[in-house]
Write a protein that holds these residues in place. Structure first.
Motif, PDB file in Angstrom:
ATOM      1  N   PHE A  95      12.434  15.800   5.191  1.00 43.03           N
ATOM      2  CA  PHE A  95      11.488  14.763   5.562  1.00 43.03           C
ATOM      3  C   PHE A  95      11.682  14.374   7.012  1.00 43.03           C
ATOM      4  CE2 PHE A  95      11.876  14.229   0.985  1.00 43.03           C
ATOM      5  CZ  PHE A  95      10.541  14.227   0.620  1.00 43.03           C
ATOM      6  N   ASN A  96      10.574  14.234   7.727  1.00 45.46           N
ATOM      7  CA  ASN A  96      10.556  13.745   9.103  1.00 45.46           C
ATOM      8  C   ASN A  96       9.917  12.362   9.100  1.00 45.46           C
ATOM      9  OD1 ASN A  96      11.533  16.226  10.146  1.00 45.46           O
ATOM     10  ND2 ASN A  96       9.466  17.048   9.977  1.00 45.46           N
ATOM     11  N   ILE A  97      10.597  11.410   9.683  1.00 53.78           N
ATOM     12  CA  ILE A  97      10.081  10.048   9.739  1.00 53.78           C
ATOM     13  C   ILE A  97       9.244   9.910  11.004  1.00 53.78           C
ATOM     14  CG2 ILE A  97      10.689   7.608   9.868  1.00 53.78           C
ATOM     15  CD1 ILE A  97      13.298   8.378   8.355  1.00 53.78           C
TER      16      ILE A  97
ATOM     17  N   ASN B 105       6.435  12.801   6.806  1.00 47.94           N
ATOM     18  CA  ASN B 105       5.919  14.055   6.271  1.00 47.94           C
ATOM     19  C   ASN B 105       7.118  14.923   5.938  1.00 47.94           C
ATOM     20  OD1 ASN B 105       6.765  15.364   8.665  1.00 47.94           O
ATOM     21  ND2 ASN B 105       4.785  15.061   9.606  1.00 47.94           N
ATOM     22  N   GLY B 106       6.885  15.889   5.089  1.00 51.18           N
ATOM     23  CA  GLY B 106       8.014  16.704   4.688  1.00 51.18           C
ATOM     24  C   GLY B 106       7.588  18.010   4.057  1.00 51.18           C
ATOM     25  N   ALA B 107       8.609  18.737   3.620  1.00 51.93           N
ATOM     26  CA  ALA B 107       8.391  20.038   2.996  1.00 51.93           C
ATOM     27  C   ALA B 107       9.289  20.160   1.775  1.00 51.93           C
ATOM     28  CB  ALA B 107       8.708  21.160   3.986  1.00 51.93           C
ATOM     29  N   ILE B 108       8.732  20.730   0.733  1.00 56.45           N
ATOM     30  CA  ILE B 108       9.483  21.039  -0.476  1.00 56.45           C
ATOM     31  C   ILE B 108       9.713  22.538  -0.454  1.00 56.45           C
ATOM     32  CG2 ILE B 108       9.489  21.019  -2.994  1.00 56.45           C
ATOM     33  CD1 ILE B 108       7.427  18.702  -2.796  1.00 56.45           C
ATOM     34  N   GLU B 109      10.964  22.915  -0.270  1.00 51.12           N
ATOM     35  CA  GLU B 109      11.306  24.329  -0.213  1.00 51.12           C
ATOM     36  C   GLU B 109      12.100  24.685  -1.462  1.00 51.12           C
ATOM     37  OE1 GLU B 109      13.172  24.940   3.575  1.00 51.12           O
ATOM     38  OE2 GLU B 109      11.579  23.862   4.612  1.00 51.12           O
ATOM     39  N   GLU B 110      12.341  25.965  -1.662  1.00 46.94           N
ATOM     40  CA  GLU B 110      13.007  26.422  -2.870  1.00 46.94           C
ATOM     41  C   GLU B 110      14.385  25.799  -3.052  1.00 46.94           C
ATOM     42  OE1 GLU B 110      14.177  30.702  -4.700  1.00 46.94           O
ATOM     43  OE2 GLU B 110      12.222  30.501  -3.734  1.00 46.94           O
TER      44      GLU B 110
ATOM     45  N   VAL C 294       4.378  17.471   2.054  1.00 48.10           N
ATOM     46  CA  VAL C 294       4.272  16.115   1.539  1.00 48.10           C
ATOM     47  C   VAL C 294       4.006  15.182   2.710  1.00 48.10           C
ATOM     48  CG1 VAL C 294       5.491  14.235   0.374  1.00 48.10           C
ATOM     49  CG2 VAL C 294       5.938  16.598  -0.287  1.00 48.10           C
ATOM     50  N   ASN C 295       3.044  14.298   2.549  1.00 47.27           N
ATOM     51  CA  ASN C 295       2.790  13.232   3.512  1.00 47.27           C
ATOM     52  C   ASN C 295       2.769  11.921   2.728  1.00 47.27           C
ATOM     53  OD1 ASN C 295       2.227  14.745   6.023  1.00 47.27           O
ATOM     54  ND2 ASN C 295       0.610  15.608   4.757  1.00 47.27           N
ATOM     55  N   MET C 296       3.466  10.912   3.265  1.00 47.77           N
ATOM     56  CA  MET C 296       3.534   9.643   2.553  1.00 47.77           C
ATOM     57  C   MET C 296       3.538   8.494   3.552  1.00 47.77           C
ATOM     58  SD  MET C 296       6.359   8.225  -0.184  1.00 47.77           S
ATOM     59  CE  MET C 296       6.360   9.787  -0.991  1.00 47.77           C
ATOM     60  N   LYS C 297       2.834   7.432   3.166  1.00 52.24           N
ATOM     61  CA  LYS C 297       2.824   6.219   3.976  1.00 52.24           C
ATOM     62  C   LYS C 297       2.979   5.033   3.027  1.00 52.24           C
ATOM     63  CE  LYS C 297       0.244   3.827   7.582  1.00 52.24           C
ATOM     64  NZ  LYS C 297      -0.937   3.899   8.442  1.00 52.24           N
ATOM     65  N   ILE C 298       3.947   4.176   3.338  1.00 52.87           N
ATOM     66  CA  ILE C 298       4.204   2.979   2.550  1.00 52.87           C
ATOM     67  C   ILE C 298       4.141   1.797   3.506  1.00 52.87           C
ATOM     68  CG2 ILE C 298       5.845   1.750   1.082  1.00 52.87           C
ATOM     69  CD1 ILE C 298       7.103   4.532   0.486  1.00 52.87           C
ATOM     70  N   GLN C 299       3.411   0.771   3.102  1.00 55.36           N
ATOM     71  CA  GLN C 299       3.255  -0.386   3.969  1.00 55.36           C
ATOM     72  C   GLN C 299       3.277  -1.656   3.124  1.00 55.36           C
ATOM     73  OE1 GLN C 299      -0.023  -0.023   6.628  1.00 55.36           O
ATOM     74  NE2 GLN C 299       0.129  -2.110   7.383  1.00 55.36           N
TER      75      GLN C 299
ATOM     76  N   GLN D  10       0.848  -1.191   0.000  1.00 56.72           N
ATOM     77  CA  GLN D  10       0.000   0.000   0.000  1.00 56.72           C
ATOM     78  C   GLN D  10       0.886   1.245   0.000  1.00 56.72           C
ATOM     79  OE1 GLN D  10      -3.479   0.075   0.048  1.00 56.72           O
ATOM     80  NE2 GLN D  10      -3.375  -2.147  -0.166  1.00 56.72           N
ATOM     81  N   LEU D  11       0.532   2.224  -0.814  1.00 52.41           N
ATOM     82  CA  LEU D  11       1.218   3.507  -0.822  1.00 52.41           C
ATOM     83  C   LEU D  11       0.162   4.598  -0.846  1.00 52.41           C
ATOM     84  CD1 LEU D  11       4.264   4.810  -2.614  1.00 52.41           C
ATOM     85  CD2 LEU D  11       2.121   5.917  -3.152  1.00 52.41           C
ATOM     86  N   MET D  12       0.320   5.571   0.018  1.00 55.34           N
ATOM     87  CA  MET D  12      -0.548   6.744   0.033  1.00 55.34           C
ATOM     88  C   MET D  12       0.358   7.969   0.082  1.00 55.34           C
ATOM     89  SD  MET D  12      -3.247   5.187   2.698  1.00 55.34           S
ATOM     90  CE  MET D  12      -2.019   4.034   3.272  1.00 55.34           C
ATOM     91  N   ALA D  13       0.154   8.889  -0.844  1.00 55.34           N
ATOM     92  CA  ALA D  13       0.969  10.098  -0.889  1.00 55.34           C
ATOM     93  C   ALA D  13       0.063  11.296  -1.103  1.00 55.34           C
ATOM     94  CB  ALA D  13       2.010  10.011  -2.004  1.00 55.34           C
TER      95      ALA D  13
END
Length: 171
Positions: free
Chosen positions: A101-103, A91-96, A71-76, A61-64
């Motif tokens: 990413f924080n696990i 979860n994470g952030a896309i900056e310039e 960005v939030n993502m879960k992989i199982q 399963q992948l949810m993004a």
């Protein structure tokens, strides 16, 4: 705005194989707007079996979710390489100039080990080609791995490793 879906009982593309795959994607983008100001995409993917170049998994399963700069993502995977289960929630952030990413949750488990994150490890990749690990700590019973610091071409940067009782045979 777009919405797309793909469902197939058996998918084979070169070295990629999937059984009972279902992919759904929804997105919104605006011409003339920067992604950080107006964008969004949600992707959900599930498959009863995936195999790519020997990387074999069952019940995947992948949810993004991309919402502007976050960005939030879960992989199982309930079965990874015939013996382990796997969960990654971040979860994470896309900056310039960087990606961060924080696990939130990491679990790689089998009968022999149960690797989990301690706290909330952070990984940052900067466009100037440096990679920073902060509070990057994982343990399984008495085994422990920690990485803190920055990989770069600068001699001022350093990376500290702490590894205790690591049994590579179990992995």
């Amino acid at each position: 705005m777009f919405n797309a879906s793909f469902t197939d009982s058996e998918t084979r593309i070169q070295e990629f194989e999937a059984d009972s795959i279902n992919i759904q994607a929804t997105g919104r983008f605006r011409i003339g707007e920067q992604l950080k100001d107006f964008s969004g995409m949600q992707i959900q993917m599930g498959a009863s079996h995936l195999d790519y170049r020997g990387f074999d998994t069952r019940d995947f399963q992948l949810m993004a979710d991309l919402d502007q700069q976050s960005v939030n993502m879960k992989i199982q995977a309930d079965q990874l390489a015939e013996e382990a289960s796997f969960l990654l929630d971040l979860n994470g952030a896309i900056e310039e100039d960087q990606l961060a990413f924080n696990i939130k949750d990491f679990d790689l488990s089998s009968d022999a080990y149960q690797w989990k994150n301690l706290g909330e490890p952070t990984v940052r990749y900067h466009k100037n080609e440096w990679l920073t690990f902060k509070d990057f700590q994982f343990e399984s019973d008495s085994q422990f791995v920690q990485i803190d610091g920055t990989f770069s071409s600068s001699p001022e940067d350093s990376v500290n490793y702490e590894i205790r009782s690591l049994d590579l045979e179990g992995l």
